[in-house]
Design an enzyme around this catalytic site. Structure first.
Site, PDB file in Angstrom:
ATOM      1  N   ARG A  61      19.641  18.530  -1.371  1.00 48.38           N
ATOM      2  CA  ARG A  61      20.000  19.060  -0.156  1.00 48.38           C
ATOM      3  C   ARG A  61      21.299  19.910  -0.195  1.00 48.38           C
ATOM      4  NH1 ARG A  61      20.991  15.300   5.171  1.00 48.38           N
ATOM      5  NH2 ARG A  61      23.155  15.209   4.198  1.00 48.38           N
ATOM      6  N   LYS A  90      24.933  11.103  14.802  1.00 49.32           N
ATOM      7  CA  LYS A  90      23.849  12.006  15.364  1.00 49.32           C
ATOM      8  C   LYS A  90      22.531  11.469  15.730  1.00 49.32           C
ATOM      9  CE  LYS A  90      21.882  12.356  10.391  1.00 49.32           C
ATOM     10  NZ  LYS A  90      21.283  13.254   9.512  1.00 49.32           N
TER      11      LYS A  90
END
Length: 366
Positions: free
Chosen positions: A134, A39
């Site tokens: 998260r 990413k």
């Protein structure tokens, strides 16, 4: 004179390969395999190919578009969706990703339906919440969650993982790794599972790894930043023997003048909606570079020359040149941090230049 396209990010694939090989050997010395996270390079097939050639057999990304790019490019690796899929992406997730990370039963049910329609088995890694806040299934809910997943056809639980040092900055401590190992062993015994991936974290796990004598059941880490920028991610300390300059931003000077250090006239908000303040440094040599906040997270740039970044607008980077000669047309190089790298690699306005070094010399310690 022929000018190169700017702004551009220059990617030294030799240094990426060196770092990847070192990381694979380092963590492999204690039985931990690496998921190469793409990413940070926007799913670059060029970088992914280097990771695979360096011994990484599993690549992970948060964007299905990036995984699609890797698949179409023929990159020979297992592909992992590094974020729980949205419901609308269930069909494409099963088509593109070999494995996805999951925390929601509704999403897994959608993956199950799509896998059955496509005549395949989609593997999933369940993420457990361990404090970083998260993603993750709460530990007390994990067993009942697995019971429900095991009733679904078309999906197979292949791993258990946790995230650290991202949203909440929680460290992947020895205690946290022991808790994850214990949870993996418990669910394996309770449900007769054989978990392929016990994935304990990311580039933030470096100090834990170096200090621990027993990695427990942790056999996988998801590594991007350490490979690309040569550092760990708790304090951004450099990892010995790795390059920290594999990626370089190059931007061109488009204006160079002596101007006041203080704006003159009535002031209000700037383009970013801020009320800026400036110190009076008298007249200064100021330069404007053809790159801005639309292209890069400017706070993540560190000039390689003795100059100072004063600020930016969407398409302009304002520089105090100090004693550095910055005529129009001159190219200025910057080190980048991970946030800057993410934005630069994703920007359609920044060209990418891949190359292999003819000669590489590692920096000396200290």
């Amino acid at each position: 004179m022929i000018y190169s396209s700017t702004p551009r990010i220059e990617i030294d694939l030799s240094k990426v390969a060196h770092n990847a090989e070192k990381i694979v050997r380092l963590y492999g010395s204690k039985g931990i395999h690496i998921m190469g996270v793409t990413k940070g390079v926007a799913g670059s097939a060029e970088v992914a190919d280097i990771l695979v050639k360096s011994g990484i057999t599993t690549l992970a990304d948060t964007k299905l578009k990036n995984l699609t790019t890797l698949k179409k490019a023929g990159v020979k690796a297992e592909l992992v969706l590094l974020r729980t899929p949205s419901l609308g992406d269930a069909e494409e997730t099963v088509e593109i990703a070999d494995i996805s990370m999951n925390t929601e039963l509704t999403v897994i049910e959608a993956l199950s339906q799509q896998a059955l329609q496509q005549g395949t088995i989609h593997r999933i890694i369940l993420m457990m919440e361990m404090g970083d806040l998260r993603e993750g299934i709460m530990p007390e809910d994990l067993e009942k969650f697995i019971e429900k997943v095991l009733l679904l056809k078309g999906v197979k639980i292949t791993g258990l993982g946790a995230n650290f040092a991202c949203f909440g900055g929680v460290k992947p401590s020895s205690r946290k790794m022991e808790e994850l190992s214990a949870a993996a062993e418990k669910v394996e015994a309770m449900f007769s599972l054989q978990l392929t991936y016990i994935t304990g974290g990311n580039s933030g796990n470096y100090h834990w790894f170096k200090e621990t004598k027993n990695t427990g059941r942790i056999n996988n880490l998801r590594i991007g930043e350490s490979i690309y920028l040569g550092c760990e991610t708790l304090d951004r300390e450099e990892i010995p023997g790795l390059y920290t300059d594999a990626f370089t931003l190059v931007a061109e000077v488009i204006e160079s003048k002596v101007k006041p250090s203080l704006p003159f006239g009535e002031t209000a908000q700037n383009a970013a909606g801020e009320y800026p303040s400036f110190a009076d440094q008298g007249m200064m040599k100021r330069a404007i570079l053809a790159v801005g906040s639309q292209d890069v997270v400017v706070s993540g740039l560190n000039p390689r020359a003795d100059i100072e970044i004063l600020g930016s607008s969407s398409d302009h980077l304002i520089i105090n040149a100090k004693d550095t000669d910055l005529p129009v047309g001159k190219e200025v190089a910057f080190h980048v941090n991970y946030s800057a790298l993410l934005s630069l690699m994703a920007s359609a306005y920044v060209s990418k230049k891949y190359y292999f070094s003819n000669f590489i010399q590692l920096p000396q310690p200290g």
